[in-house]
Design an enzyme around this catalytic site. Structure first.
Site, PDB file in Angstrom:
ATOM      1  N   ARG A  49      34.150  26.864  38.030  1.00  0.00           N
ATOM      2  CA  ARG A  49      33.346  26.720  39.243  1.00  0.00           C
ATOM      3  C   ARG A  49      33.143  28.069  39.929  1.00  0.00           C
ATOM      4  O   ARG A  49      34.039  28.911  39.935  1.00  0.00           O
ATOM      5  CB  ARG A  49      34.031  25.754  40.214  1.00  0.00           C
ATOM      6  CG  ARG A  49      34.069  24.317  39.731  1.00  0.00           C
ATOM      7  CD  ARG A  49      34.800  23.411  40.696  1.00  0.00           C
ATOM      8  NE  ARG A  49      36.227  23.760  40.774  1.00  0.00           N
ATOM      9  CZ  ARG A  49      37.098  23.103  41.546  1.00  0.00           C
ATOM     10  NH1 ARG A  49      36.681  22.097  42.306  1.00  0.00           N
ATOM     11  NH2 ARG A  49      38.360  23.451  41.563  1.00  0.00           N
ATOM     12  N   ASP A  51      31.710  30.116  43.586  1.00  0.00           N
ATOM     13  CA  ASP A  51      31.574  29.926  45.027  1.00  0.00           C
ATOM     14  C   ASP A  51      30.129  30.113  45.480  1.00  0.00           C
ATOM     15  O   ASP A  51      29.273  30.573  44.717  1.00  0.00           O
ATOM     16  CB  ASP A  51      32.456  30.935  45.766  1.00  0.00           C
ATOM     17  CG  ASP A  51      33.932  30.686  45.556  1.00  0.00           C
ATOM     18  OD1 ASP A  51      34.313  29.532  45.331  1.00  0.00           O
ATOM     19  OD2 ASP A  51      34.713  31.666  45.628  1.00  0.00           O
ATOM     20  N   TYR A 109      33.928  38.065  34.421  1.00  0.00           N
ATOM     21  CA  TYR A 109      33.161  38.298  35.642  1.00  0.00           C
ATOM     22  C   TYR A 109      32.778  39.771  35.728  1.00  0.00           C
ATOM     23  O   TYR A 109      33.507  40.651  35.249  1.00  0.00           O
ATOM     24  CB  TYR A 109      33.986  37.954  36.882  1.00  0.00           C
ATOM     25  CG  TYR A 109      34.030  36.485  37.225  1.00  0.00           C
ATOM     26  CD1 TYR A 109      33.082  35.908  38.067  1.00  0.00           C
ATOM     27  CD2 TYR A 109      35.041  35.671  36.720  1.00  0.00           C
ATOM     28  CE1 TYR A 109      33.144  34.568  38.393  1.00  0.00           C
ATOM     29  CE2 TYR A 109      35.107  34.325  37.039  1.00  0.00           C
ATOM     30  CZ  TYR A 109      34.154  33.781  37.882  1.00  0.00           C
ATOM     31  OH  TYR A 109      34.202  32.443  38.202  1.00  0.00           O
ATOM     32  N   ARG A 196      37.120  38.712  43.652  1.00  0.00           N
ATOM     33  CA  ARG A 196      36.669  39.328  44.904  1.00  0.00           C
ATOM     34  C   ARG A 196      37.834  39.988  45.642  1.00  0.00           C
ATOM     35  O   ARG A 196      37.659  41.020  46.296  1.00  0.00           O
ATOM     36  CB  ARG A 196      35.985  38.286  45.780  1.00  0.00           C
ATOM     37  CG  ARG A 196      34.649  37.825  45.206  1.00  0.00           C
ATOM     38  CD  ARG A 196      34.130  36.571  45.888  1.00  0.00           C
ATOM     39  NE  ARG A 196      33.924  36.781  47.312  1.00  0.00           N
ATOM     40  CZ  ARG A 196      33.644  35.792  48.163  1.00  0.00           C
ATOM     41  NH1 ARG A 196      33.564  34.536  47.724  1.00  0.00           N
ATOM     42  NH2 ARG A 196      33.464  36.048  49.442  1.00  0.00           N
TER      43      ARG A 196
END
Length: 257
Positions: A49, A51, A109, A196
């Protein structure tokens, strides 16, 4: 019949991947489009998932249907019903044992930072802007402390619902491409806001506010309050998961041979 699909999306207009009772989500859009094509409600299960505001180059999902449709019809029909910011890249039948989340062995990522004195006008939803000159080499050096299996409690949000904070980071790289500084991470799985939070701490090193060795100290301390701030969601792209090659999925989502 079980199908796997690769999905590219611009997350700027969505409240994240996961379907919500109200508000636009990527999962909701994909399920609505494919349900129309197969003429019955269906649910898609994703590899990981994302954000609100986070993008994906190739999210992978699986879904089940008894409707007789070709992969081409599923892809083209689904794309005809999807908003412009979401597209099915490919659809293919897979063994019923395939699970988009549990079969994945790695996830990747990329975070992109525009490093110049003035803000971006173009691609601003896909970049984070940093006006202070960054030392990408120092960021890369500091990031190597994160490689391996560790307790990443210092880099998880307080809202993270994972049962434990142990994850294995396979690789993390930081490098400069002209005005851009890029951070790319591959791990077996990620905690909520983990990438992040990595970037937020590495930015402190890149700006010279913290020494490279500080990241290792933060990791060992396991205290979220000591780590850097959470970097903005724009700039983060889920490159995709990676699966064992025996599933027969496209090369860009399969482990190297």
């Amino acid at each position: 019949m079980r199908y796997a699909a690769g999905i590219e999306y611009d997350g700027a207009a969505f409240l994240g991947w996961q379907r919500l009772a109200e508000g636009p989500t990527v999962q909701g859009a994909v399920e609505q489009a494919l349900s129309y094509v197969v003429n019955h409600p269906l649910e898609v299960v994703c590899a990981g998932r994302t954000d609100a505001g986070v993008h994906a180059r190739c999210q992978v999902v699986h879904f089940d249907t008894e409707a007789v449709r070709t992969p081409y019809a599923l892809r083209q029909g689904g794309n005809s019903r999807l908003p412009r910011g979401v597209v099915l890249l490919w659809v293919q039948p897979v063994d019923v044992a395939f699970h988009a989340r549990y079969a994945a062995r790695a996830r990747r990522y990329r975070y992109t930072i525009l490093n110049r004195p003035v803000r971006p006008a173009l691609q601003r939803d896909f970049l984070t802007w940093e006006r202070v000159p960054l030392d990408a080499g120092a960021m890369h050096h500091a990031a190597q402390a994160l490689v391996g299996e560790h307790d990443f409690s210092a880099f998880r949000t307080v809202h993270c619902q994972a049962k434990h904070a142990r994850r294995q980071v396979h690789e993390i790289r930081c490098w400069r491409e002209g005005e851009h500084v890029v951070v790319e991470v591959q791990a077996n799985a990620f905690l909520h806001h983990m990438v992040r939070n990595f970037v937020g701490s590495l930015l402190l090193v890149g700006r010279g506010e913290k020494p490279a060795a500080w990241v290792a100290e933060v990791l060992a301390g396991r205290d979220r309050a000591v780590a850097g701030p959470t970097a903005p969601s724009n700039g983060l792209v889920f490159l995709g998961p990676r699966y064992p090659r025996e599933w027969g999925l496209p090369d860009d989502v399969s482990l190297p041979a």
